[in-house]
Design a protein around this motif. Structure first.
Motif, PDB file in Angstrom:
ATOM      1  N   SER A 272      -2.076   4.421 -36.317  1.00  0.00           N
ATOM      2  CA  SER A 272      -1.240   4.464 -35.110  1.00  0.00           C
ATOM      3  C   SER A 272      -1.874   5.341 -34.046  1.00  0.00           C
ATOM      4  N   MET A 273      -2.479   6.456 -34.486  1.00  0.00           N
ATOM      5  CA  MET A 273      -3.140   7.339 -33.529  1.00  0.00           C
ATOM      6  C   MET A 273      -4.313   6.636 -32.849  1.00  0.00           C
ATOM      7  N   VAL A 274      -5.113   5.899 -33.615  1.00  0.00           N
ATOM      8  CA  VAL A 274      -6.250   5.176 -33.031  1.00  0.00           C
ATOM      9  C   VAL A 274      -5.749   4.104 -32.065  1.00  0.00           C
ATOM     10  N   SER A 275      -4.648   3.447 -32.412  1.00  0.00           N
ATOM     11  CA  SER A 275      -4.095   2.428 -31.514  1.00  0.00           C
ATOM     12  C   SER A 275      -3.588   3.057 -30.218  1.00  0.00           C
ATOM     13  N   ILE A 276      -3.064   4.280 -30.282  1.00  0.00           N
ATOM     14  CA  ILE A 276      -2.634   4.967 -29.065  1.00  0.00           C
ATOM     15  C   ILE A 276      -3.836   5.305 -28.195  1.00  0.00           C
ATOM     16  N   VAL A 277      -4.939   5.711 -28.815  1.00  0.00           N
ATOM     17  CA  VAL A 277      -6.178   5.965 -28.057  1.00  0.00           C
ATOM     18  C   VAL A 277      -6.630   4.689 -27.349  1.00  0.00           C
ATOM     19  N   LEU A 278      -6.556   3.568 -28.053  1.00  0.00           N
ATOM     20  CA  LEU A 278      -6.917   2.285 -27.449  1.00  0.00           C
ATOM     21  C   LEU A 278      -5.971   1.935 -26.309  1.00  0.00           C
ATOM     22  N   LEU A 279      -4.691   2.254 -26.470  1.00  0.00           N
ATOM     23  CA  LEU A 279      -3.710   1.998 -25.410  1.00  0.00           C
ATOM     24  C   LEU A 279      -4.027   2.826 -24.167  1.00  0.00           C
ATOM     25  N   VAL A 280      -4.435   4.063 -24.350  1.00  0.00           N
ATOM     26  CA  VAL A 280      -4.786   4.932 -23.212  1.00  0.00           C
ATOM     27  C   VAL A 280      -6.019   4.382 -22.487  1.00  0.00           C
ATOM     28  N   ILE A 281      -7.018   3.949 -23.256  1.00  0.00           N
ATOM     29  CA  ILE A 281      -8.214   3.355 -22.649  1.00  0.00           C
ATOM     30  C   ILE A 281      -7.828   2.113 -21.849  1.00  0.00           C
ATOM     31  N   SER A 282      -6.954   1.294 -22.413  1.00  0.00           N
ATOM     32  CA  SER A 282      -6.502   0.084 -21.716  1.00  0.00           C
ATOM     33  C   SER A 282      -5.783   0.443 -20.420  1.00  0.00           C
ATOM     34  N   TYR A 283      -4.982   1.502 -20.454  1.00  0.00           N
ATOM     35  CA  TYR A 283      -4.239   1.912 -19.268  1.00  0.00           C
ATOM     36  C   TYR A 283      -5.181   2.279 -18.124  1.00  0.00           C
ATOM     37  N   PHE A 284      -6.200   3.083 -18.414  1.00  0.00           N
ATOM     38  CA  PHE A 284      -7.122   3.494 -17.352  1.00  0.00           C
ATOM     39  C   PHE A 284      -7.951   2.310 -16.859  1.00  0.00           C
ATOM     40  N   ALA A 285      -8.277   1.389 -17.750  1.00  0.00           N
ATOM     41  CA  ALA A 285      -8.989   0.179 -17.315  1.00  0.00           C
ATOM     42  C   ALA A 285      -8.110  -0.653 -16.388  1.00  0.00           C
ATOM     43  N   MET A 286      -6.819  -0.743 -16.707  1.00  0.00           N
ATOM     44  CA  MET A 286      -5.879  -1.464 -15.837  1.00  0.00           C
ATOM     45  C   MET A 286      -5.759  -0.781 -14.473  1.00  0.00           C
ATOM     46  N   ARG A 287      -5.706   0.551 -14.479  1.00  0.00           N
ATOM     47  CA  ARG A 287      -5.611   1.272 -13.214  1.00  0.00           C
ATOM     48  C   ARG A 287      -6.824   1.002 -12.339  1.00  0.00           C
ATOM     49  N   LEU A 288      -8.005   0.936 -12.956  1.00  0.00           N
ATOM     50  CA  LEU A 288      -9.211   0.629 -12.204  1.00  0.00           C
ATOM     51  C   LEU A 288      -9.128  -0.765 -11.595  1.00  0.00           C
ATOM     52  N   SER A 289      -8.601  -1.738 -12.353  1.00  0.00           N
ATOM     53  CA  SER A 289      -8.453  -3.100 -11.830  1.00  0.00           C
ATOM     54  C   SER A 289      -7.497  -3.136 -10.648  1.00  0.00           C
ATOM     55  N   TYR A 290      -6.383  -2.410 -10.750  1.00  0.00           N
ATOM     56  CA  TYR A 290      -5.429  -2.396  -9.644  1.00  0.00           C
ATOM     57  C   TYR A 290      -6.026  -1.707  -8.418  1.00  0.00           C
ATOM     58  N   ARG A 291      -6.871  -0.708  -8.647  1.00  0.00           N
ATOM     59  CA  ARG A 291      -7.508  -0.028  -7.514  1.00  0.00           C
ATOM     60  C   ARG A 291      -8.489  -0.962  -6.797  1.00  0.00           C
ATOM     61  N   LEU A 292      -9.183  -1.806  -7.582  1.00  0.00           N
ATOM     62  CA  LEU A 292     -10.174  -2.701  -7.006  1.00  0.00           C
ATOM     63  C   LEU A 292      -9.547  -3.927  -6.341  1.00  0.00           C
ATOM     64  N   PHE A 293      -8.553  -4.522  -7.012  1.00  0.00           N
ATOM     65  CA  PHE A 293      -8.032  -5.811  -6.551  1.00  0.00           C
ATOM     66  C   PHE A 293      -6.560  -5.772  -6.152  1.00  0.00           C
ATOM     67  N   GLY A 294      -5.900  -4.648  -6.338  1.00  0.00           N
ATOM     68  CA  GLY A 294      -4.496  -4.562  -5.964  1.00  0.00           C
ATOM     69  C   GLY A 294      -4.336  -4.530  -4.454  1.00  0.00           C
ATOM     70  N   PRO A 295      -3.160  -4.874  -3.965  1.00  0.00           N
ATOM     71  CA  PRO A 295      -2.935  -4.867  -2.506  1.00  0.00           C
ATOM     72  C   PRO A 295      -2.997  -3.455  -1.956  1.00  0.00           C
ATOM     73  N   LYS A 296      -3.717  -3.318  -0.862  1.00  0.00           N
ATOM     74  CA  LYS A 296      -3.814  -2.015  -0.181  1.00  0.00           C
ATOM     75  C   LYS A 296      -2.677  -1.873   0.813  1.00  0.00           C
ATOM     76  N   GLU A 297      -2.458  -0.647   1.269  1.00  0.00           N
ATOM     77  CA  GLU A 297      -1.384  -0.385   2.222  1.00  0.00           C
ATOM     78  C   GLU A 297      -1.634  -1.154   3.522  1.00  0.00           C
ATOM     79  N   GLY A 298      -0.644  -1.902   3.949  1.00  0.00           N
ATOM     80  CA  GLY A 298      -0.779  -2.660   5.182  1.00  0.00           C
ATOM     81  C   GLY A 298      -1.186  -4.105   4.963  1.00  0.00           C
ATOM     82  N   GLU A 299      -1.558  -4.476   3.716  1.00  0.00           N
ATOM     83  CA  GLU A 299      -1.956  -5.859   3.437  1.00  0.00           C
ATOM     84  C   GLU A 299      -0.729  -6.721   3.123  1.00  0.00           C
TER      85      GLU A 299
END
Length: 299
Positions: A272-299
């Motif tokens: 379960s601990m290793v799966s939580i580590v994987l979940l955290v890695i997935s979260y930061f990867a998702m944040r990077l995707s939203y930063r790159l392709f998510g709508p910016k302010e004013g769009e």
């Protein structure tokens, strides 16, 4: 809050099936995994709270994780994630240039492998990388004189992870690929004419300044699907190796590490601990995707 719920009760009634399923099958398991990550539990006895001991063990004592699972996952995620994502976009763009009469046929041919994953792995790729004379790759290389003797592709740690990457990229043209292909239809054709008037001189500039900004929702969806597909990959290692452990852990990913401790060793707290580590890695990867392709302010 109760008065608001009562006024909007009809909306919540329609939302209830999804909210109930989401709570039972997503939120509850995640919170249970978070709780169990701080315990030692074998599935039979009462969980015993151990604090951060599991996390400390992962960093200081788990050599398999630090030496194989983490580096393999980083390499696998890089080539299957960004490189595979760029290849998906490039192929979708190339197919979109084809005449409409054959575009759907080519797209279906590329999308089809993602629908027959397990069967394709066992039938096609194990035959292709078979270590005897009749293996497709060995037969081809020997026929043209590239090698003198068959190579044990799936038994050699030098080749196993690279084969996993190739197979996963081949199978990675899934719904994200279809979303990108459909996204090209959403781009306003008048923007290309305006761009040429403003000085855009070639197709590469069109893609960078017009196509990609106009397809951000599809690009975001495809990136999320690529991240999820990459980080949840693990079964491919077992299917290619024909067993739970790849040769000398050469294809051992984080998800394989979770399965190893959960279903082979029955150390469910550590898994379960290793799966939580994987979940955290997935979260930061998702944040990077939203930063790159998510709508910016004013769009």
């Amino acid at each position: 809050m109760l008065s608001t719920l009562w006024r909007q009760r009809l909306s919540f009634i329609f939302l209830a099936p999804f909210l109930i399923c989401f709570t039972l099958f997503i939120l509850v398991p995640v919170f249970m995994a978070m709780f169990m990550s701080f315990t030692t539990y074998d599935g039979f006895h009462t969980p015993k709270f151990v604090g951060f001991d599991n996390f400390i063990t992962l960093i200081t004592q788990d050599q398999i994780f630090m030496k194989y699972a983490l580096p393999n996952t980083i390499k696998f995620a890089f080539f299957v994630g960004p490189v595979g994502y760029a290849l998906t976009f490039f192929l979708a763009w190339l197919i979109y240039q084809l005449p409409k009469s054959i575009r759907d046929i080519v797209a279906l041919a590329i999308y089809a492998p993602s629908m027959v994953g397990g069967i394709a792995l066992t039938v096609v790729w194990q035959a292709a990388f078979s270590g005897d004379y009749v293996g497709y790759l060995n037969n081809f290389l020997m026929k043209f004189g590239f090698i003198n003797a068959p190579i044990l592709w799936l038994q050699s740690p030098d080749y196993f992870l690279n084969i996993m990457i190739v197979v996963t990229v081949w199978m990675g043209f899934n719904v994200g690929f279809l979303a990108m292909l459909a996204g090209f239809d959403t781009v306003n054709r008048e923007l290309y004419e305006a761009g040429r008037i403003d000085g855009i001189a070639n197709r590469l500039q069109e893609i960078y300044y017009i196509t990609v900004p106009s397809m951000k929702p599809q690009m975001l969806f495809s990136s999320v699907m690529a991240i999820v597909g990459t980080l949840k990959a693990g079964a491919i290692s077992s299917q290619l190796a024909g067993g739970p452990v790849s040769p000398q852990y050469s294809g051992h990913l984080i998800l394989n590490h979770v399965d190893d401790y959960a279903f082979q060793r029955y150390e469910l707290g550590y898994a379960s601990m290793v799966s939580i580590v994987l979940l955290v890695i997935s979260y930061f990867a998702m944040r990077l995707s939203y930063r790159l392709f998510g709508p910016k302010e004013g769009e």
